[in-house]
Scaffold this motif. Structure first.
Motif, PDB file in Angstrom:
ATOM      1  N   GLN A  39       3.032   7.072  -3.448  1.00 49.66           N
ATOM      2  CA  GLN A  39       4.469   6.995  -3.196  1.00 49.66           C
ATOM      3  C   GLN A  39       4.813   5.748  -2.396  1.00 49.66           C
ATOM      4  OE1 GLN A  39       6.848  10.594  -2.083  1.00 49.66           O
ATOM      5  NE2 GLN A  39       6.737   9.638  -0.085  1.00 49.66           N
ATOM      6  N   TRP A  40       5.856   5.057  -2.844  1.00 46.31           N
ATOM      7  CA  TRP A  40       6.405   3.918  -2.124  1.00 46.31           C
ATOM      8  C   TRP A  40       7.860   4.246  -1.807  1.00 46.31           C
ATOM      9  CZ3 TRP A  40       3.242   3.804  -6.279  1.00 46.31           C
ATOM     10  CH2 TRP A  40       2.091   3.006  -6.208  1.00 46.31           C
ATOM     11  N   ILE A  41       8.303   3.912  -0.599  1.00 45.96           N
ATOM     12  CA  ILE A  41       9.688   4.153  -0.201  1.00 45.96           C
ATOM     13  C   ILE A  41      10.227   2.860   0.399  1.00 45.96           C
ATOM     14  CG2 ILE A  41      11.236   5.433   1.336  1.00 45.96           C
ATOM     15  CD1 ILE A  41       9.245   7.764   1.169  1.00 45.96           C
ATOM     16  N   ARG A  42      11.429   2.508  -0.043  1.00 40.52           N
ATOM     17  CA  ARG A  42      12.059   1.285   0.457  1.00 40.52           C
ATOM     18  C   ARG A  42      13.562   1.410   0.304  1.00 40.52           C
ATOM     19  NH1 ARG A  42       9.399  -3.076  -2.459  1.00 40.52           N
ATOM     20  NH2 ARG A  42       7.770  -2.522  -1.028  1.00 40.52           N
ATOM     21  N   ASP A  43      14.302   1.103   1.352  1.00 38.34           N
ATOM     22  CA  ASP A  43      15.772   1.116   1.310  1.00 38.34           C
ATOM     23  C   ASP A  43      16.331   2.409   0.727  1.00 38.34           C
ATOM     24  OD1 ASP A  43      15.911  -1.460   2.376  1.00 38.34           O
ATOM     25  OD2 ASP A  43      15.736  -2.378   0.386  1.00 38.34           O
ATOM     26  N   ARG A  86       0.820  -1.213   0.000  1.00 38.74           N
ATOM     27  CA  ARG A  86       0.000   0.000   0.000  1.00 38.74           C
ATOM     28  C   ARG A  86       0.853   1.262   0.000  1.00 38.74           C
ATOM     29  NH1 ARG A  86      -3.911   1.318   4.896  1.00 38.74           N
ATOM     30  NH2 ARG A  86      -4.146   3.511   4.413  1.00 38.74           N
ATOM     31  N   PRO A  87       0.578   2.176  -0.922  1.00 44.17           N
ATOM     32  CA  PRO A  87       1.384   3.402  -0.997  1.00 44.17           C
ATOM     33  C   PRO A  87       0.853   4.492  -0.080  1.00 44.17           C
ATOM     34  CG  PRO A  87      -0.214   3.396  -2.756  1.00 44.17           C
ATOM     35  CD  PRO A  87      -0.401   2.093  -1.999  1.00 44.17           C
ATOM     36  N   ASN A  88       1.685   5.500   0.115  1.00 39.64           N
ATOM     37  CA  ASN A  88       1.197   6.749   0.702  1.00 39.64           C
ATOM     38  C   ASN A  88       0.458   7.444  -0.431  1.00 39.64           C
ATOM     39  OD1 ASN A  88       2.573   6.264   3.112  1.00 39.64           O
ATOM     40  ND2 ASN A  88       4.433   7.187   2.312  1.00 39.64           N
ATOM     41  N   HIS A  89      -0.785   7.812  -0.193  1.00 44.20           N
ATOM     42  CA  HIS A  89      -1.581   8.461  -1.236  1.00 44.20           C
ATOM     43  C   HIS A  89      -1.940   9.861  -0.774  1.00 44.20           C
ATOM     44  CE1 HIS A  89      -5.473   9.414  -3.326  1.00 44.20           C
ATOM     45  NE2 HIS A  89      -4.659   9.208  -4.341  1.00 44.20           N
TER      46      HIS A  89
END
Length: 161
Positions: free
Chosen positions: A120-124, A107-110
């Motif tokens: 938005q997706w954030i990873r590493d 689930r993204p930040n919407h």
């Protein structure tokens, strides 16, 4: 006889896949991005910037099933893609892309503000962002992949005291 139950084992955390869009990922070598674009019958042209550590590449990426093509911008640091931006004017597909990306990455930040929506997706320390903007009856869409560590490692421009 005392029977000891087996130890409870927590399920191993599954590694989430790296953030990507159309097989592009932040941090990939520019040569690999260029190969993907040329394999789709697109073009990518790179030029030097005033900072010798960086190059800027622009091009076009045709997509099957879309009547228009993606405009592509790649900002590279030491020949690795620090920022990749795909932009598209008109055309649809955002809801399908967001659905597919949500299935892949969670689930993204919407955020919705006026005529603009973003996911938005954030990873590493890497980010994938989809932005849809409606202006004057026209839909503009961009998908941005950003590699935070490459950008953070730049520091001041070379030659700056």
């Amino acid at each position: 006889m005392i029977i000891t139950p087996p130890p409870v084992v927590a399920p191993a955390a599954q590694a989430l896949p790296p953030l990507s869009f159309l097989r592009f990922r932040a941090g990939m070598p520019v040569s690999e991005a260029g190969s993907l674009i040329r394999a789709s019958r697109g073009i990518l042209v790179c030029k030097a910037t005033s900072d010798s550590r960086m190059r800027e590449c622009t091009g076009r990426l045709p997509r099957p099933g879309l009547s228009t093509v993606f405009e592509v911008l790649i900002s590279s640091v030491h020949d690795s893609s620090a920022v990749i931006v795909f932009s598209l004017r008109g055309g649809a597909g955002v809801s399908r892309w967001v659905t597919d990306l949500t299935r892949q990455f969670g689930r993204p930040n919407h955020r919705q503000q006026g005529n603009q929506s973003s996911w938005q997706w954030i990873r590493d320390r890497k980010m994938l962002r989809v932005v849809e903007r409606r202006t004057g009856g026209t839909r503009e869409t961009s998908v941005t992949l950003t590699h935070g560590p490459l950008l953070d490692g730049l520091g001041a421009p070379q030659g700056t005291p």
